[in-house]
Design a protein around this motif. Sequence first.
Motif, PDB file in Angstrom:
ATOM      1  N   LEU A   7     -32.336 -28.696 -24.542  1.00 42.72           N
ATOM      2  CA  LEU A   7     -31.546 -27.467 -24.406  1.00 42.72           C
ATOM      3  C   LEU A   7     -31.352 -27.144 -22.936  1.00 42.72           C
ATOM      4  N   GLN A   8     -30.217 -26.531 -22.652  1.00 46.82           N
ATOM      5  CA  GLN A   8     -30.049 -26.027 -21.287  1.00 46.82           C
ATOM      6  C   GLN A   8     -30.352 -24.535 -21.306  1.00 46.82           C
ATOM      7  N   THR A   9     -31.272 -24.148 -20.488  1.00 41.67           N
ATOM      8  CA  THR A   9     -31.634 -22.734 -20.443  1.00 41.67           C
ATOM      9  C   THR A   9     -31.493 -22.253 -19.014  1.00 41.67           C
TER      10      THR A   9
ATOM     11  N   TYR B 123     -31.812 -17.007 -13.649  1.00 41.18           N
ATOM     12  CA  TYR B 123     -30.435 -17.415 -13.343  1.00 41.18           C
ATOM     13  C   TYR B 123     -30.329 -18.822 -12.767  1.00 41.18           C
ATOM     14  N   ILE B 124     -31.444 -19.584 -12.777  1.00 37.50           N
ATOM     15  CA  ILE B 124     -31.348 -20.976 -12.311  1.00 37.50           C
ATOM     16  C   ILE B 124     -31.230 -21.853 -13.558  1.00 37.50           C
TER      17      ILE B 124
END
Lengths: 596, 351
Positions: A319-321, A325-326
Amino acid sequence: MQNKIPMPPIWWIKSIVILCALIFGVLYTLPTFFGNPSEWQRDSNGVPLKWHERMAENILPSSRVNLGLDLKGGLSLTLNVEVEKAVQDSIIRAITRAKETVAAENIKTGAFKVNDDLSATIEIDTPSHAQILQKRINEQTLLLLYEKVIGNTLYFKANRNYIVDFEKQLMQQAMNTIRNRIDQFGVAEPSIFQSGDTRIVVELPGMSDIQRAKQLLGNTAQLDFRLALNSVSKDQLPSLLDEARKALNISHDDTQASTIEHLSQWLRDKNKLPMNATIILQRIYGQESSAGKVVSTIPHLVEAHAKLTGDLIEDAQALQTAENYIPQYSVSLKFKPQGAKLFGELTTLAADSKNPPHEVAIILDGNVQSSPYVKAPIIGGNASITMGSSLNLPEQMKQAQDLSLVLRAGALPASVKVVEERQIGPSEGAQNIHAGIISTIVAAILVVVVMLLIYGASGFVANIAMLFNVLLILAFMALFGATLTLPGIAGIVLTMAIAVDGNVVINERIREEIRSGFNQKQAFYKGYHTSFRTLIDAHITSAVAGIVLMIYGNPAVKGFAVTLLCGIVCTLFTSYYVTEVIGQWLVERTKIKRFG
Amino acid sequence: MAFKIGNIQVFPHNYYFDFMKWRKVTVGISVVLVLLSLLIVGIKSLNYSIDFLGGAEIQVNVLNKSVTREQLQEAVKKEGFSHAEVTTYGNFVARKDNSEAFVIRIQSEKGEDKNATSSRAGVLVNNLKTQFGADKIRIESSTNISGKIGREDELKGYMALLLSCIGILIYIAFRFDARFAPGAVLCLVHNVIIALGFMTLLDRPFTTTSIAAFLTIVGYSINDTVIVYDRIRETRLLQPKMPMVEVVNRSISQTMNRTILTSTTGILALLVLSIMGGGAIEDFAITMLVGVIVGTYSSIYVAAPLTLMMDGYFTKMGWKQKDNKEKAKLERPKDYAPPINVRKKTPQEKR
């Protein structure tokens, strides 16, 4: 003395046998030359366009002689499954669980130790409690342990038969897992086979990215979750490790998990670490410029043995999390019910206020992947592993995908190590097969010419038999799905040269009989009759060696022995049986002047 | 004698050659050769390849001879490998694409982690690529082996070899005679030791393929020996009164044609393989070549004299040869023709 022998009726039966062998040989050899069915051009119904390929698919057997990697290029990895370690871990887990259950019954037990020979010693308070502990351990493990009490120490020895079974099961599981992982590569015709007791050989034709293959097959193997401990403060760990390095004379280049384990063992033995703790490193990767290189390591003090391992994972997704905010990649996990329960227990312990670090170390192949703080018990059975934040994003994505893939495909039951890797470029493979074919043809022509020059008609028959022999050997190889390698080609060439030996023996004998006064026909029959015993003796002695090698040899030698035995049967059949039938026909039905 | 094509007699059929006259000399030579081989193996020790020792092997093809061996050697040295060698590979015949093949062998340093060797080899490959460029060299194959792999199987292999020798010993003792068996087995051992010595002398690497070659040597030499033995057994049966030396000489003379022919075809094929096969085949073929030559020699000059010796020993011990007359009569077919007249060449024939 004219001794007329009519063409015996058995001649026809023999001819039919030979015809059958010929058909068998051709049928089983042809598929090898038709190429790879997956590369054939097909129409919309999946039927091959070319007529001979249509025929091949319907009539011919599907088994073919596989070309070895040295002939077609590709990647071969030999993985060693560390079975012994897994068995040891299973014993340790069983004893730990048993200790916990007897502790609930108010029986106190002291430290335990599992040795390399799979024996274990446990200290107990009173010998009378030995029985109960023994019973609990037997309940907890498949490996029955035989006990013996000396004073306050309980000696255990694992049952050999159970261990052997357990090891076989581990190997089977490892094979399945690796097969699952290979399916993800999308390689045409990969082959996976066991070699020896603990090794698995994986061959990936046409594959060239050795690093990726190694990562997927070998390196990313074992995932486990352990509680972080606080009995030694984190700041002291590096100096302790340095001390151990100095004492054991190990250089600082020790990112290997096994080296760290070695150091921890030394520290435990010197009582500088508690018995139930071990040090595991977390590797910090460099930034974009030196991506993939380890720039520093952070030691973690964790439990010595994992309670929760990767085989209890149901599903994994990359997953991209985003954290602060990075953008970041992580792998989210879903546990099986049993795993969820264990994970719940683990996080409850971690979140316990008496256990200050509140960390759970997620360990992948003996390296801490991340060690998140746990604020509250996680009971739902979901967790996530964050990729190292210092890596660049594409690298992170690749890692997250690889990890989720490996976890989905099933974790390995024991850690595996790449012990051998071979990579052969496709052009080298083509060069090898070219050299192999050319030398085979040249050698065959030489043998054919020599035999024709010296024996004439019977030399011609012998040459037919020799080619028939090669056909049969190839057919048998196809039948057994054997792999043809460069040394294998050399073996076939040598077989061709030596297979004519039988005919030389027979022909020499026929000549002798003619010299001692028999006519051609009599000499023919007598020659074949008397040389039969010679040939049988010569071949059986070789076969005796072959059979012994097959029973006692290592895998490579076994393969050789099977080929040898196969070759002996084929050679006897062609150089004695086939030539006799053809020769008989020539001698009886034609006006041939001289045979032999 | 007519030397027509299709009817060529390599060794004159009625020629009686006193092979055993030289037996003391040849046995002496064999003993010296075996001792020498053992000495060579002892001093130089087998040139175990990375199959057994662990390490890395990289095959580099140099296109159009743009890079020399010295340059490669220097590049390897620069990486700091102390146990590395650069050798040419399968160079008897030009390769199809006019390239030259080199093999860089890197042995694992003592005590060094196997993974470290493998990663250092990887670094070397990358550096070679950048230093010379893709238009000059091509990395054709790379192999990394941890040393554990071969060691584990080695003992098992030796056991198998020993047991198969015992198997052969028993089979021959039953099927032939006890006096034949030791010769056959010693002959095997003799061939294998000499082939080993030769390989060590020529600095040929001992690989897993070599093991296959040695097993093939065992198969070939036992085959060769048994065919000579078979003739001795037959002659002895048919001529019970003939002295053993003469029996042996006659038998070898009679099988000489076959021996010459079979070893010729074998040697021809192996020569072709070692010249044209290249690479992995070359190792196999050269080992086998030595094996076939020594095997042919030893079936005549090691196995037979040993049988003679054993026969003499047995006779001394009082184990007389059984009177074979009855058995011979049974064995002889009704239309038995007397064996070919054994004679020396007459002056007319010599012309």
